[in-house]
Enzyme design. Structure first.
Site, PDB file in Angstrom:
ATOM      1  CD  GLU A  73      -3.014  -1.170   2.175  1.00 48.23           C
ATOM      2  OE1 GLU A  73      -4.196  -1.236   1.826  1.00 48.23           O
ATOM      3  OE2 GLU A  73      -2.658  -1.100   3.365  1.00 48.23           O
ATOM      4  CE1 TYR A 119      -7.307  17.537  23.248  1.00 48.85           C
ATOM      5  CE2 TYR A 119      -9.338  17.506  24.532  1.00 48.85           C
ATOM      6  CZ  TYR A 119      -8.007  17.890  24.386  1.00 48.85           C
ATOM      7  OH  TYR A 119      -7.396  18.642  25.345  1.00 48.85           O
TER       8      TYR A 119
END
Ligand SMILES: [Zn+2]
Length: 212
Positions: A73, A119
């Protein structure tokens, strides 16, 4: 950080993510930009069992110049770097909850997850979905490059997230934030929820701009 230290950091953070079930088998891969190219996790290895000395080295043109052969990948990583000059590291995992969200019908492909926590907004912000392509398909590389030019984090449908960071720690923490938010999103299915509103999201994006 020296190349040796970077190699050790890749192995340490890979092991940490593997140990906590964020990735499994030989799935998932990590890369870090260096002065003269990239370090990348090798093909066929578990992130839980990396040998720092065997981590793949690629030159600035993406040629394999040292260590074991890089992940199959690798093209996902080099594609994102080619359109994000500030990206210092990339993490790609097949993390269960993130993959699950990428399999859901009726999500908004422009932004798959709601802003459930501050967050999440600060580390991911917006998460577009890239349609499914078979592994290694050239069309997948093209779609990733196109979407990553505008977003540091993308989700591959029925596959997993790719997240760029200014540093490896930054990319790992953002990937973990994404996985935990995907888990929250799935836990909250069918329940009335209060995500952050537009003004709250806008304020966070202004105060904590994403740098990768
Ligand atoms: Zn993958």
């Amino acid at each position: 950080m020296s190349e040796t230290q970077t190699r050790e950091q890749i192995a340490r953070l890979g092991e940490s993510m593997f140990r906590r079930g964020l990735t499994f088998g030989s799935t998932g891969n990590i890369s870090v930009r260096t002065e003269d190219g990239w370090l990348m996790t090798p093909t066929g290895f578990s992130l839980g069992d990396l040998d720092p000395a065997r981590i793949s080295k690629l030159d600035a043109d993406g040629n394999h110049v040292g260590g074991d052969a890089p992940t199959k990948e690798a093209f996902l990583h080099t594609g994102v770097y080619s359109v994000r000059p500030k990206a210092g590291a990339i993490v790609h995992l097949h993390a269960t909850h993130s993959v699950a969200v990428g399999c859901l019908a009726d999500v908004d492909p422009a932004n798959v997850l709601p802003p459930l926590t501050a967050y999440y907004v600060m580390r991911i912000g917006q998460l577009p979905l890239i349609p499914y392509y078979p592994p290694g398909d050239v069309e997948l590389a093209k779609a990733v490059r196109e979407m990553a030019s505008k977003h540091h984090a993308v989700l591959l449908a029925n596959h997993g997230p790719i997240v760029a960071g200014t540093s490896l720690e930054d990319a790992v923490y953002a990937t973990e934030e994404l996985e935990e938010t995907a888990k929250l999103f799935l836990m909250l299915q069918g329940m009335k929820t209060n995500p952050l509103d537009e003004a709250q999201v806008a304020e966070l994006k202004q105060r904590f701009p994403i740098k990768s």
